[in-house]
Design an enzyme around this catalytic site. Sequence first.
Site, PDB file in Angstrom:
ATOM      1  N   ALA A 113       1.033   7.020   3.062  1.00 54.94           N
ATOM      2  CA  ALA A 113      -0.080   7.551   3.860  1.00 54.94           C
ATOM      3  C   ALA A 113      -1.142   6.468   3.982  1.00 54.94           C
ATOM      4  O   ALA A 113      -1.060   5.429   3.325  1.00 54.94           O
ATOM      5  CB  ALA A 113      -0.681   8.777   3.181  1.00 54.94           C
ATOM      6  N   LYS A 114      -2.103   6.688   4.813  1.00 57.00           N
ATOM      7  CA  LYS A 114      -3.254   5.786   4.901  1.00 57.00           C
ATOM      8  C   LYS A 114      -4.404   6.545   5.526  1.00 57.00           C
ATOM      9  O   LYS A 114      -4.192   7.474   6.315  1.00 57.00           O
ATOM     10  CB  LYS A 114      -2.921   4.569   5.770  1.00 57.00           C
ATOM     11  CG  LYS A 114      -3.781   3.359   5.473  1.00 57.00           C
ATOM     12  CD  LYS A 114      -3.256   2.617   4.254  1.00 57.00           C
ATOM     13  CE  LYS A 114      -4.146   1.472   3.867  1.00 57.00           C
ATOM     14  NZ  LYS A 114      -3.574   0.713   2.746  1.00 57.00           N
TER      15      LYS A 114
END
Length: 424
Positions: A113-114
């Site tokens: 994720a980011k």
Amino acid sequence: MTYIEPAPITDRKNPFESMMSRFNIAADILGLDSEVYNVLKTPSKQLTVHLPVTMDDGTIKVFEGHRVVHSSILGPSKGGVRFDPHVNIDEVKALAAWMTWKCAVVDIPYGGAKGGVCCNPREMSAGEVERLVRAYTAAMVDIFGPDRDIPAPDMGTGPREMAWMMDQYSRAQGMTVNAVVTGKPLVLGGSLGRVAATGRGVMVSALAAMEKLKMVPTKASCAVQGFGNVGANAALLLSERGVKIKAISDISGAYWNEDGIDILDAIKYKELNDHTLDGYSNAQSIDNDALLETDVDVLVPAAMEDAITMENAHKIKAKLIVEGANGPTAADADSTIHDKGIVVVPDILANAGGVTVSYFEWVQNRLGYKWTAERVQRRSDRIMKEAFDRVYHKSVEHKVSLRIAAYIVAIKKVADTFRLRGSF
Ligand code: NAD
């Protein structure tokens, strides 16, 4: 606190396309079927929020923030939160996918994720940053969670922001949940060894690659672009193993010493000079771009994306590039580098030491226990070395670069797990 001076926006390639071009090559070699390809090429979840925050002068400013969960197939998703004026959804999507591949390459049970908020923390007071962190966390409270999605620091955020994030999430749950965030200050459950972890992983993977290339560390020379968390620690650890660091650089310029730079001295200088090498006189000042073209055996780009491009790749003299930064080589430079016979240890392998020790932080938080620095280092060194060997063997098996081999290892692991888990 990690701050990177952003590259001019016009120089930026589309990072998502850059990631996808390598992904596509590896997917082709693997013979990935179109169904799984479609699952892996798109993020599983993305949320854009607009966050009203009261500034110190009483005005309300609205900040745009994103969180992209690329995949939770291998486990809870993991990835940093970037505070930077250039944050955009394409960049966050690319970085989220990179996290999926990075975690898979080093075989830790995380998806990718980011997150990012479009802001300039350098121009904000501590109070304004705190309110923004809390607003962002409150907006993401249904996405974050120690078993769902675990944020961490990235450009423009550090332990201070992680403490606020952990606190805000904990308030919403009515209890302390320190495993929801990694990269926290030590007293709040941070891990020993986390600060130098990425640079240490760069050192481990550089030495592993040098061994394959029959380069003797004590006879090898190296240039390191970027003298922040990753670059300075990688330079120090490599120099401690006898590698002569002939050039270093930061946003202020590049510095060369044919006899090798005393890295501890340069770190001390930086600490006493507002975190910059500007004016460093124990080495000769050279043009910043020239660092990439210096006559050294090993090049460690550890500053920003797209440092190596089609325009400068043909001038590189190093035989080995170890990517400390995320995406320092633009995809259009891959073929030039390959034709020149330069070996590249790719970002998703070389800089995975950071996420590995973040994983250890999460494990320690969940155990309610603290490991010694020695234990953290020993375990992360082993994980990095095993990951390097896995990727190296894949590259020999498929006769491809280490970069494509790393994508093959990662995509295969995620694709196999997806098939085993099944879908609706
Ligand atoms: P940092 O802010 O601590 O350091 C960045 C360094 O790069 C600074 O010294 C800065 O002056 C320098 N720099 C910026 N522009 C430059 C230019 N044009 N020429 C030369 N130097 C320049 O950041 P960091 O945490 O060391 O991260 C560096 C890279 O590594 C980023 O791509 C980041 O995404 C990646 N990375 C970091 C970690 C981590 O744990 N910190 C983990 C994985 C990947």
